[in-house]
Design a protein around this motif. Structure first.
Motif, PDB file in Angstrom:
ATOM      1  N   ARG A 492       0.817  -1.217   0.000  1.00  0.00           N
ATOM      2  CA  ARG A 492       0.000   0.000   0.000  1.00  0.00           C
ATOM      3  C   ARG A 492       0.853   1.269   0.000  1.00  0.00           C
ATOM      4  NH1 ARG A 492      -2.686  -1.484   5.715  1.00  0.00           N
ATOM      5  NH2 ARG A 492      -3.006  -3.338   4.424  1.00  0.00           N
ATOM      6  N   HIS A 493       2.159   1.133   0.262  1.00  0.00           N
ATOM      7  CA  HIS A 493       3.055   2.286   0.245  1.00  0.00           C
ATOM      8  C   HIS A 493       3.756   2.451  -1.103  1.00  0.00           C
ATOM      9  CE1 HIS A 493       2.393   2.431   4.537  1.00  0.00           C
ATOM     10  NE2 HIS A 493       2.843   1.197   4.658  1.00  0.00           N
ATOM     11  N   GLY A 494       3.494   1.562  -2.027  1.00  0.00           N
ATOM     12  CA  GLY A 494       4.110   1.649  -3.347  1.00  0.00           C
ATOM     13  C   GLY A 494       5.397   0.882  -3.501  1.00  0.00           C
ATOM     14  N   ASN A 495       5.878   0.209  -2.442  1.00  0.00           N
ATOM     15  CA  ASN A 495       7.078  -0.610  -2.553  1.00  0.00           C
ATOM     16  C   ASN A 495       6.796  -1.840  -3.409  1.00  0.00           C
ATOM     17  OD1 ASN A 495       8.718   0.983  -0.692  1.00  0.00           O
ATOM     18  ND2 ASN A 495       7.344   0.180   0.888  1.00  0.00           N
ATOM     19  N   ILE A 496       7.787  -2.249  -4.199  1.00  0.00           N
ATOM     20  CA  ILE A 496       7.649  -3.427  -5.048  1.00  0.00           C
ATOM     21  C   ILE A 496       8.399  -4.584  -4.396  1.00  0.00           C
ATOM     22  CG2 ILE A 496       7.885  -4.344  -7.384  1.00  0.00           C
ATOM     23  CD1 ILE A 496       8.710  -0.789  -7.164  1.00  0.00           C
ATOM     24  N   PHE A 497       7.712  -5.698  -4.216  1.00  0.00           N
ATOM     25  CA  PHE A 497       8.330  -6.900  -3.674  1.00  0.00           C
ATOM     26  C   PHE A 497       8.510  -7.909  -4.805  1.00  0.00           C
ATOM     27  CE2 PHE A 497       6.700  -4.724  -0.090  1.00  0.00           C
ATOM     28  CZ  PHE A 497       7.447  -5.123   1.014  1.00  0.00           C
ATOM     29  N   ALA A 498       9.701  -8.486  -4.902  1.00  0.00           N
ATOM     30  CA  ALA A 498       9.973  -9.491  -5.927  1.00  0.00           C
ATOM     31  C   ALA A 498      10.973 -10.481  -5.361  1.00  0.00           C
ATOM     32  CB  ALA A 498      10.508  -8.845  -7.204  1.00  0.00           C
ATOM     33  N   VAL A 499      10.958 -11.681  -5.892  1.00  0.00           N
ATOM     34  CA  VAL A 499      11.767 -12.756  -5.315  1.00  0.00           C
ATOM     35  C   VAL A 499      13.183 -12.746  -5.883  1.00  0.00           C
ATOM     36  CG1 VAL A 499       9.730 -14.182  -4.924  1.00  0.00           C
ATOM     37  CG2 VAL A 499      11.049 -14.489  -7.020  1.00  0.00           C
ATOM     38  N   GLY A 508      13.066  -9.425  -2.172  1.00  0.00           N
ATOM     39  CA  GLY A 508      13.577  -8.068  -2.125  1.00  0.00           C
ATOM     40  C   GLY A 508      12.453  -7.059  -2.031  1.00  0.00           C
ATOM     41  N   ARG A 509      12.732  -5.950  -1.362  1.00  0.00           N
ATOM     42  CA  ARG A 509      11.815  -4.810  -1.346  1.00  0.00           C
ATOM     43  C   ARG A 509      12.486  -3.667  -2.095  1.00  0.00           C
ATOM     44  NH1 ARG A 509      10.228  -1.944   4.226  1.00  0.00           N
ATOM     45  NH2 ARG A 509      12.479  -1.512   4.142  1.00  0.00           N
ATOM     46  N   VAL A 510      11.804  -3.170  -3.126  1.00  0.00           N
ATOM     47  CA  VAL A 510      12.334  -2.088  -3.949  1.00  0.00           C
ATOM     48  C   VAL A 510      11.420  -0.884  -3.797  1.00  0.00           C
ATOM     49  CG1 VAL A 510      12.872  -1.336  -6.294  1.00  0.00           C
ATOM     50  CG2 VAL A 510      13.366  -3.693  -5.599  1.00  0.00           C
ATOM     51  N   ARG A 511      11.989   0.238  -3.421  1.00  0.00           N
ATOM     52  CA  ARG A 511      11.206   1.458  -3.312  1.00  0.00           C
ATOM     53  C   ARG A 511      10.844   1.973  -4.701  1.00  0.00           C
ATOM     54  NH1 ARG A 511      15.003   0.684   0.117  1.00  0.00           N
ATOM     55  NH2 ARG A 511      14.608   0.800   2.360  1.00  0.00           N
ATOM     56  N   PRO A 512       9.783   2.777  -4.814  1.00  0.00           N
ATOM     57  CA  PRO A 512       9.346   3.212  -6.146  1.00  0.00           C
ATOM     58  C   PRO A 512      10.430   3.902  -6.957  1.00  0.00           C
ATOM     59  CG  PRO A 512       7.660   3.716  -4.509  1.00  0.00           C
ATOM     60  CD  PRO A 512       8.860   3.224  -3.750  1.00  0.00           C
ATOM     61  N   HIS A 513      11.394   4.543  -6.276  1.00  0.00           N
ATOM     62  CA  HIS A 513      12.468   5.213  -7.017  1.00  0.00           C
ATOM     63  C   HIS A 513      13.610   4.277  -7.367  1.00  0.00           C
ATOM     64  CE1 HIS A 513      13.435   5.861  -2.675  1.00  0.00           C
ATOM     65  NE2 HIS A 513      14.641   5.569  -3.078  1.00  0.00           N
ATOM     66  N   GLY A 514      13.566   3.007  -6.910  1.00  0.00           N
ATOM     67  CA  GLY A 514      14.494   2.013  -7.437  1.00  0.00           C
ATOM     68  C   GLY A 514      15.519   1.440  -6.491  1.00  0.00           C
ATOM     69  N   THR A 515      15.712   2.006  -5.295  1.00  0.00           N
ATOM     70  CA  THR A 515      16.666   1.406  -4.369  1.00  0.00           C
ATOM     71  C   THR A 515      16.009   0.227  -3.661  1.00  0.00           C
ATOM     72  OG1 THR A 515      16.065   2.899  -2.562  1.00  0.00           O
ATOM     73  CG2 THR A 515      17.870   3.582  -3.999  1.00  0.00           C
ATOM     74  N   GLY A 516      16.789  -0.794  -3.390  1.00  0.00           N
ATOM     75  CA  GLY A 516      16.205  -1.993  -2.796  1.00  0.00           C
ATOM     76  C   GLY A 516      17.156  -2.700  -1.863  1.00  0.00           C
ATOM     77  N   GLU A 517      16.617  -3.689  -1.153  1.00  0.00           N
ATOM     78  CA  GLU A 517      17.412  -4.512  -0.267  1.00  0.00           C
ATOM     79  C   GLU A 517      16.692  -5.834  -0.053  1.00  0.00           C
ATOM     80  OE1 GLU A 517      16.044  -1.616   1.568  1.00  0.00           O
ATOM     81  OE2 GLU A 517      14.377  -2.815   2.327  1.00  0.00           O
ATOM     82  N   VAL A 518      17.395  -6.790   0.536  1.00  0.00           N
ATOM     83  CA  VAL A 518      16.766  -8.052   0.909  1.00  0.00           C
ATOM     84  C   VAL A 518      15.789  -7.778   2.050  1.00  0.00           C
ATOM     85  CG1 VAL A 518      17.129 -10.333   1.900  1.00  0.00           C
ATOM     86  CG2 VAL A 518      18.702  -9.476   0.154  1.00  0.00           C
ATOM     87  N   PHE A 519      14.517  -8.120   1.847  1.00  0.00           N
ATOM     88  CA  PHE A 519      13.503  -7.897   2.877  1.00  0.00           C
ATOM     89  C   PHE A 519      13.429  -9.096   3.815  1.00  0.00           C
ATOM     90  CE2 PHE A 519       9.058  -7.819   4.409  1.00  0.00           C
ATOM     91  CZ  PHE A 519       9.077  -6.573   5.022  1.00  0.00           C
TER      92      PHE A 519
END
Length: 735
Positions: A492-499, A508-519
């Protein structure tokens, strides 16, 4: 026929074969980049890492940016001439191995109108796909938008001694050059091969050249890193956002930075900080020794002394980045904003105004009784549409840099801006909420800056309208995920989750502007695929190796088994009913070319719905919850089923069969149209529920694996792409 002729023909054939082998050489590169640690977002930390890659030389281009014969800054010329001999060696070696060399001395094409390398560029056939706005300067990409830019370059970055600069300007004038723009051609120390090289300063021509040679890899060299190398139509930002595997050769470049400006460090340290910014938010870097050996180049006079002896002004007298609204939320560390309510506050930002806006009158609306004056590109706005609060100001056409960056400056008397200003043009609106720069005082020169906004404006204060619909852009950098990248879903915050971020078995959790990390790390032996969010904010993950459907609690990052069934080949993709209680899972057997469908109820119980299908893959429930769609990858069929009240399915019917290329993930928009990834074709197809293809959207790679809808208005489609192991996005017309 002479008896020696067959021997000569054989020798010629061997020579040509040897030349062909040479042309197929590789480039063994070590890419350096900086990854954000999983820390508090307000104080991000970065770790330098390297990645070894092997590039095929014939699929690589080296672009030489703005290596001009003269420059208005004498020190810039001196530094340039230090590294040009080595750059020429780099180009010779890259050329020898089969790479394409593109010389891009901007604004100098008249000098080369009859040159073979220029004619070669203009004669290249237009590419089948040309990215939107590739012909334009690019001031920012999403990854940069929430990062404080590392230097103040708004004075132009000139670092000459004043007396030397005056003498240099006089010399330029004496030889018939404009002291402000003295360049007319590329520097003669850089060789242009008339037989193979290209000359162009146009983004679309560069793109056509890359397409002609099937080039995926691009190396940027030249000057200046913080301006032209980043922003030109052929620069790092354009190459990165349009999907090229681009790197900066960090020792074959220089910046325009004046140590008398923030952060008051040496010129060379300023360059290093810009390179840090690029490695964090734009693309990796390499060094010249990776092609020609030896040691990386270092400028004479460069040392590890990062500070310089200057009279540093009070930090509160500098431009600082603030959030609008509210203006107190600082992103920089140079000091607090003064609280002197009697002093004027000056706000500035940079706005890209598209050509399409010029068909309508453009106005700037500013709220607050304390607002006093506004300027665009130094032109004061005086024509009001209304005199009451909010103030609506007309922007005259002659003041606008159409299709380019424009500097907006506002003067406020005492206190902060009441709310974010807005731009209007016909039906188009742009709210300028985000980072601006703020300064306190009464200096009227702050209404402008001494060079165009595209050069002087910091990336974090740039605003742009939404991109053109259906335009693919990269979100994450290449290879931040593994080859198993899949299952995107947005919270709901716009973060993208992908495996499989960074390694297999992660999410991984990727913020809408593109930075990410292992969630989260999944349990040992588990590897995820499809992801779907539940109404309570938790999300389900298809664990195809463990035959599970997992549930993840984002608040605690705890992973639990929601459902398990030994009879599954694998749960692959997931769909969820509109009530958020019922999951449907596809279950392919890839080797046998068969598949099943399963239902997982809210209590975790598993029901086999249907067998004897092809390789079931993408799966989706219609917005009204009455239809289940399933595609078969190998058979290229899209099927529809009626969902009954008890969540059983019936009435299997073929929606459409395609003639080529596999399917993968699938989602519906609010109208029930299907978006399906075409694995192997490199597109997402938009199709009606009746099977009529509406359009196909390229996704910057041949193997899109899955997709989801996200963004504040749910009109951004995020696609996981296997070739470059990254997330790509495009805007759509309906959420």
């Amino acid at each position: 026929m002479s008896a020696t002729r067959p021997v000569l023909m054989l020798l010629c054939t061997l020579t040509l074969s040897a030349a062909n082998v040479s042309a197929q050489q590789t480039l063994e590169l070590r890419l350096q980049l900086q990854m954000q640690r999983a820390t508090d977002e307000t104080t991000p930390e970065y770790q330098t890492t390297t990645r070894d890659e092997t590039w095929q030389a014939t699929r690589t281009a080296v672009i030489v940016c703005d290596v001009w014969d003269y420059h208005h800054c004498l020190n810039a010329v001196r530094r340039l001439e230090q590294f040009l001999p080595r750059l020429d060696e780099v180009l010779a070696e890259a050329r020898r191995r089969g790479a394409v060399i593109i010389h891009a001395p901007s604004d100098c094409m008249d000098a080369y109108k009859d040159h073979a390398a220029r004619l070669r560029a203009t004669n290249v056939q237009s590419a089948a796909y040309i990215p939107h706005a590739i012909e334009s300067w690019c001031s920012v990409i999403p990854r940069e938008e929430h990062a404080a830019y590392p230097i103040d370059q708004s004075d132009g970055g000139e670092d000459d001694d004043p007396k030397e600069h005056a003498a240099w300007a006089a010399k330029l004038e004496s030889i018939g050059r404009n002291p402000k723009m003295p360049w007319q051609k590329q520097h003669e120390m850089v060789t242009i091969d008339e037989q193979t090289d290209y000359i162009t300063d146009r983004g679309d021509e560069v793109w056509n050249i890359l397409a002609k040679h099937d080039i995926e890899n691009v190396i940027l060299t030249g000057v200046h890193t913080n301006m032209c190398v980043l922003g030109r139509p052929f620069g790092l930002r354009q190459m990165a956002r349009n999907g090229k595997n681009v790197v900066l050769m960090r020792d074959m470049t220089d910046t325009m930075y004046n140590p008398q400006r923030w952060p008051f460090v040496s010129h060379f340290e300023g360059t290093r900080r810009v390179i840090d910014h690029i490695e964090r938010f734009v693309c990796p870097t390499i060094t010249s020794d990776q092609l020609i050996g030896g040691e990386p180049f270092r400028f004479a006079g460069d040392s590890d002394n990062r500070e310089v002896d200057v009279d540093k002004p009070d930090p509160t007298a500098q431009w600082v980045s603030v959030s609008v609204p509210p203006a107190e939320s600082l992103k920089t560390n140079e000091g607090r904003v003064p609280t002197d309510d009697d002093a004027s506050r000056w706000y500035r930002c940079v706005v890209r105004i598209p050509d399409s806006w010029l068909a309508s009158p453009i106005t700037l609306t500013v709220s607050g009784s304390n607002f006093r004056q506004a300027w665009i590109n130094g032109y004061e706005l005086t024509e009001h549409q209304a005199t009451s609060d909010p103030t609506s100001l007309v922007i005259p056409r002659e003041a606008i840099e159409a299709g380019d960056a424009n500097l907006i400056v506002l003067k406020v008397k005492s206190g902060n801006l009441a709310e974010a200003p807005r731009l209007h043009a016909g039906n188009a609106n742009l709210t300028l909420a985000g980072l601006w720069q703020l300064r306190i005082g009464e200096d009227s020169t702050w209404a402008s800056m001494p060079l165009p906004a595209k050069f002087g404006g910091s990336a974090e204060i740039v605003f742009s309208p939404d991109d053109q619909l259906w335009t693919p852009r990269t979100v994450t950098r290449p290879f931040e995920f593994t080859h198993g990248i899949e299952g995107p879903a947005c919270d709901r915050h716009g973060n993208i989750f992908a495996v499989n971020f960074a390694k297999q078995g992660t999410i991984g959790r990727v913020r809408p502007h593109g930075t990410g990390e292992v969630f989260v790390d999944l349990p040992s032996g588990s590897i995820g695929n499809g992801i779907r969010f539940a109404p309570d904010g938790s999300f389900f993950v298809a664990d195809y190796t463990g035959h599970n459907v997992l549930r993840v609690d984002p608040s605690t990052r705890q992973v639990s088994v929601h459902a398990h069934h030994d009879g599954m080949n694998q749960p692959n993709d997931l769909a969820i009913s509109p009530d958020g209680k019922t999951l449907f899972a596809s279950d392919p057997n890839w080797s046998a070319g068969t598949g099943n469908l399963w239902r997982i109820d809210d209590d975790g119980s598993v029901t086999h719905l249907l067998g004897d299908m092809g390789t079931t893959n993408g799966i989706e429930v219609s917005p009204d919850g009455k239809t289940l769609y399933v595609n078969e990858s190998k058979q290229r069929n899209v099927w529809a089923f009626t969902i009954d009240a008890d969540n059983t399915i019936r009435d299997k019917r073929l929606v459409r069969q395609f003639d080529d290329h596999a399917f993968d993930g699938m989602r519906c928009d609010v109208d029930g149209n299907l978006y399906i990834t075409r694995y192997g074709k490199g597109t997402v197809v938009k199709m009606t529920p009746q099977g009529k293809v509406i359009r196909e959207i390229p996704v910057l790679g041949n193997r899109p694996s899955n997709l989801c809808f996200g963004g504040p208005d749910r009109r951004t489609v995020y696609v996981t792409e296997v070739d470059s192991q990254r997330i790509v996005s495009f805007r759509v017309d309906r959420p």
